[in-house]
Design a protein around this motif. Structure first.
Motif, PDB file in Angstrom:
ATOM      1  N   VAL A  54      31.581  34.344  23.379  1.00  0.00           N
ATOM      2  CA  VAL A  54      30.812  33.251  23.610  1.00  0.00           C
ATOM      3  C   VAL A  54      30.604  32.368  21.688  1.00  0.00           C
ATOM      4  N   ASP A  55      29.845  31.141  21.790  1.00  0.00           N
ATOM      5  CA  ASP A  55      29.238  30.624  20.406  1.00  0.00           C
ATOM      6  C   ASP A  55      28.055  31.082  19.893  1.00  0.00           C
ATOM      7  N   ARG A  56      28.261  30.730  18.619  1.00  0.00           N
ATOM      8  CA  ARG A  56      27.411  31.338  18.113  1.00  0.00           C
ATOM      9  C   ARG A  56      25.871  30.371  17.979  1.00  0.00           C
ATOM     10  N   TRP A  57      25.497  29.601  19.284  1.00  0.00           N
ATOM     11  CA  TRP A  57      24.251  29.054  19.405  1.00  0.00           C
ATOM     12  C   TRP A  57      23.897  29.632  20.899  1.00  0.00           C
ATOM     13  N   TYR A  58      24.927  30.432  21.589  1.00  0.00           N
ATOM     14  CA  TYR A  58      24.646  31.233  22.848  1.00  0.00           C
ATOM     15  C   TYR A  58      23.098  32.173  22.609  1.00  0.00           C
ATOM     16  N   SER A  59      22.897  32.695  21.347  1.00  0.00           N
ATOM     17  CA  SER A  59      22.608  34.162  21.716  1.00  0.00           C
ATOM     18  C   SER A  59      21.177  33.418  21.432  1.00  0.00           C
ATOM     19  N   ILE A  60      20.458  31.973  20.672  1.00  0.00           N
ATOM     20  CA  ILE A  60      19.153  31.538  20.637  1.00  0.00           C
ATOM     21  C   ILE A  60      19.066  30.862  21.859  1.00  0.00           C
ATOM     22  N   ARG A  61      19.759  29.995  22.663  1.00  0.00           N
ATOM     23  CA  ARG A  61      19.357  29.565  23.962  1.00  0.00           C
ATOM     24  C   ARG A  61      18.226  29.240  24.306  1.00  0.00           C
ATOM     25  N   GLY A  62      18.222  28.140  24.305  1.00  0.00           N
ATOM     26  CA  GLY A  62      16.050  28.253  24.857  1.00  0.00           C
ATOM     27  C   GLY A  62      15.519  27.101  24.027  1.00  0.00           C
ATOM     28  N   PHE A  63      14.882  28.003  23.234  1.00  0.00           N
ATOM     29  CA  PHE A  63      13.859  28.008  22.148  1.00  0.00           C
ATOM     30  C   PHE A  63      14.068  26.467  21.896  1.00  0.00           C
ATOM     31  N   SER A  64      14.654  25.706  21.550  1.00  0.00           N
ATOM     32  CA  SER A  64      14.839  24.386  20.924  1.00  0.00           C
ATOM     33  C   SER A  64      14.577  23.537  22.112  1.00  0.00           C
ATOM     34  N   ALA A  65      15.722  23.929  23.628  1.00  0.00           N
ATOM     35  CA  ALA A  65      14.156  23.532  25.112  1.00  0.00           C
ATOM     36  C   ALA A  65      13.213  23.234  25.315  1.00  0.00           C
ATOM     37  N   TRP A  66      12.325  24.211  24.828  1.00  0.00           N
ATOM     38  CA  TRP A  66      10.722  24.272  25.115  1.00  0.00           C
ATOM     39  C   TRP A  66      10.513  23.197  24.209  1.00  0.00           C
ATOM     40  N   MET A  67      10.634  24.304  23.094  1.00  0.00           N
ATOM     41  CA  MET A  67      10.091  23.294  21.281  1.00  0.00           C
ATOM     42  C   MET A  67      10.011  21.838  21.588  1.00  0.00           C
ATOM     43  N   GLY A  68      11.129  21.444  21.510  1.00  0.00           N
ATOM     44  CA  GLY A  68      11.906  19.653  21.931  1.00  0.00           C
ATOM     45  C   GLY A  68      10.748  19.298  22.945  1.00  0.00           C
ATOM     46  N   LEU A  69      10.660  19.939  24.202  1.00  0.00           N
ATOM     47  CA  LEU A  69      10.012  19.831  25.286  1.00  0.00           C
ATOM     48  C   LEU A  69       8.765  19.319  24.901  1.00  0.00           C
ATOM     49  N   LEU A  70       8.019  20.037  23.944  1.00  0.00           N
ATOM     50  CA  LEU A  70       6.144  20.164  23.581  1.00  0.00           C
ATOM     51  C   LEU A  70       6.670  19.069  22.598  1.00  0.00           C
ATOM     52  N   LEU A  71       7.373  18.846  21.407  1.00  0.00           N
ATOM     53  CA  LEU A  71       7.353  18.009  20.084  1.00  0.00           C
ATOM     54  C   LEU A  71       7.533  16.532  20.590  1.00  0.00           C
ATOM     55  N   GLY A  72       8.257  16.780  21.702  1.00  0.00           N
ATOM     56  CA  GLY A  72       8.963  15.310  22.497  1.00  0.00           C
ATOM     57  C   GLY A  72       8.285  15.151  23.205  1.00  0.00           C
ATOM     58  N   GLY A  73       7.569  15.721  24.460  1.00  0.00           N
ATOM     59  CA  GLY A  73       6.292  14.971  25.398  1.00  0.00           C
ATOM     60  C   GLY A  73       5.651  14.823  25.283  1.00  0.00           C
ATOM     61  N   ALA A  74       4.872  15.204  24.140  1.00  0.00           N
ATOM     62  CA  ALA A  74       3.222  15.217  23.726  1.00  0.00           C
ATOM     63  C   ALA A  74       3.161  13.799  22.512  1.00  0.00           C
ATOM     64  N   PRO A  75       4.191  13.954  22.226  1.00  0.00           N
ATOM     65  CA  PRO A  75       3.937  12.327  21.310  1.00  0.00           C
ATOM     66  C   PRO A  75       4.355  11.757  21.672  1.00  0.00           C
ATOM     67  N   THR A  76       5.463  11.547  23.193  1.00  0.00           N
ATOM     68  CA  THR A  76       5.609  10.122  24.087  1.00  0.00           C
ATOM     69  C   THR A  76       4.901   9.735  24.411  1.00  0.00           C
ATOM     70  N   ALA A  77       4.610  10.881  25.282  1.00  0.00           N
ATOM     71  CA  ALA A  77       2.647  10.140  26.198  1.00  0.00           C
ATOM     72  C   ALA A  77       1.532   9.603  25.271  1.00  0.00           C
ATOM     73  N   ALA A  78       1.440   9.824  23.905  1.00  0.00           N
ATOM     74  CA  ALA A  78       0.546   9.415  22.876  1.00  0.00           C
ATOM     75  C   ALA A  78       0.898   7.983  23.017  1.00  0.00           C
ATOM     76  N   ALA A  79       2.173   7.670  21.944  1.00  0.00           N
ATOM     77  CA  ALA A  79       2.432   6.942  21.829  1.00  0.00           C
ATOM     78  C   ALA A  79       2.901   5.362  22.773  1.00  0.00           C
ATOM     79  N   VAL A  80       2.999   5.843  24.130  1.00  0.00           N
ATOM     80  CA  VAL A  80       3.016   4.985  25.267  1.00  0.00           C
ATOM     81  C   VAL A  80       1.238   4.633  25.485  1.00  0.00           C
ATOM     82  N   ALA A  81       0.196   5.488  25.150  1.00  0.00           N
ATOM     83  CA  ALA A  81      -0.905   5.757  25.099  1.00  0.00           C
ATOM     84  C   ALA A  81      -1.814   4.365  24.393  1.00  0.00           C
TER      85      ALA A  81
END
Length: 339
Positions: A54-81
């Protein structure tokens, strides 16, 4: 989190000379690096023809997904509002303030979604295949193309990476050099031990080196490898995602419980990343060059994995449920406090 080599901002630097650290960290193929080789949960499959990792990033998969969803989703909603609230605003100063706040939230959202897409809608993993017979190495790049290079012509070195928050990581880097023997044309990470120090890195490097260089390397590595990553031609399932996320701390069950909210989110993020990503497929010419003999006694992949014990799956499952419950309870409490 270590995303070295992945994405626009952390991509490997190419068309440059070898650094002093890389030259001093050069690894020799004929010199054993450790008396205790270890695969560090890096093997996809092994046989007498090739070893796939496997590649070097395989072991850490998942962290960036939920963190990015949190840090991207909330500001997106605020920006639209805020953008919507700007409509109908008569006061010029107030209008400019609202638009400025909306732009700030939009910028934050861009960074959040960037992190989300580091994990999601990509490849489930970026495999590396080392052909012992033809002495060729194949590695999937993050853009989906495949690098091919002769094993004996790679410049292999142990390097230290400076990360954010004063953190560092170490890996074995494989460089493809130009004819001058010092300019890097292409590169990939060959060995990366999760939470490993230099000694741990050398154990993984020795596992790889032994397979390619020692006459009995195939047999020894076959016997040493206990668990293969279940991603050969398939997506990783939720159960193994749970096992893999908690695996680095399998010897510290109390730590697993204390960190369970964070890792529960990572398990969910890992499942999301795997579900939205495509399984990599080797080109036909690579598969043709990597034929396995019928009846090869040293074939092993995820199908030969044994059953998971309590501390490998049972306890992590309990921690996952506890962690998820804590996360849900925290969200409910936060929403009730805001309303």
């Amino acid at each position: 989190m270590d995303f070295t080599g992945l994405g626009r901002f952390t991509a490997y630097k190419l068309n440059r000379p070898l650094t002093a650290q890389e030259r001093s960290g050069k690894l020799e193929l004929d010199k054993p690096a450790s008396a205790e080789p270890l695969d560090w949960l890096s093997v996809i499959k092994i046989n007498s023809s090739y070893l796939e990792l496997v590649d070097r990033w395989y072991s850490i998969r998942g962290f960036s997904a939920w963190m990015g969803l949190l840090l991207g989703g909330a500001p997106t909603a605020a920006a639209v509002a805020f953008f919507l609230s700007a409509f109908g605003e008569d006061d010029a100063a107030m209008l400019l303030s609202v638009i400025a706040i909306a732009i700030i939230f939009a910028i934050l959202a861009v960074f959040g979604w960037y992190g989300f897409f580091l994990d999601c809608f990509r490849k489930t993993h970026y495999p590396i295949r080392l052909n012992r017979r033809t002495r060729q190495v194949y590695a999937f790049r993050p853009d989906g193309t495949v690098l091919q290079a002769p094993w004996d012509r790679l410049f292999l070195c142990a390097v230290k990476n400076e990360l954010t928050m004063w953190q560092t990581s170490e890996d074995v880097r494989a460089h493809v050099l130009a004819e001058d023997g010092k300019t890097i044309l292409d590169t990939f990470t060959l060995a990366y031990p999760t939470l490993g120090d230099r000694a741990g890195l050398m154990r993984l490097w020795e596992y790889i080196r032994r397979y390619m260089e020692e006459p009995d390397g195939v047999e020894k590595n076959y016997r040493l490898t206990e668990t293969c990553m279940p991603v050969d031609g398939r997506r990783e399932g939720l159960v193994f995602g749970l096992v893999r996320t908690f695996a680095p701390y399998v010897k510290w069950p109390i730590m697993q419980l204390l960190a369970s909210p964070l890792w529960a989110l990572t398990v969910v993020g890992r499942w999301l990343a795997m579900s939205t990503s495509k399984v990599p497929v080797w080109p036909a010419e690579v598969e043709a060059a990597c034929q396995v003999d019928p009846g090869d006694p040293y074939q092993k992949d995820w199908r030969q994995n044994g059953k998971y014990g309590f501390y490998e799956l049972g306890w992590p499952a309990i921690c996952f449920v506890v962690g998820l419950a804590v996360v849900v309870a925290s969200i409910v409490w936060l929403l009730s406090a805001l309303m």
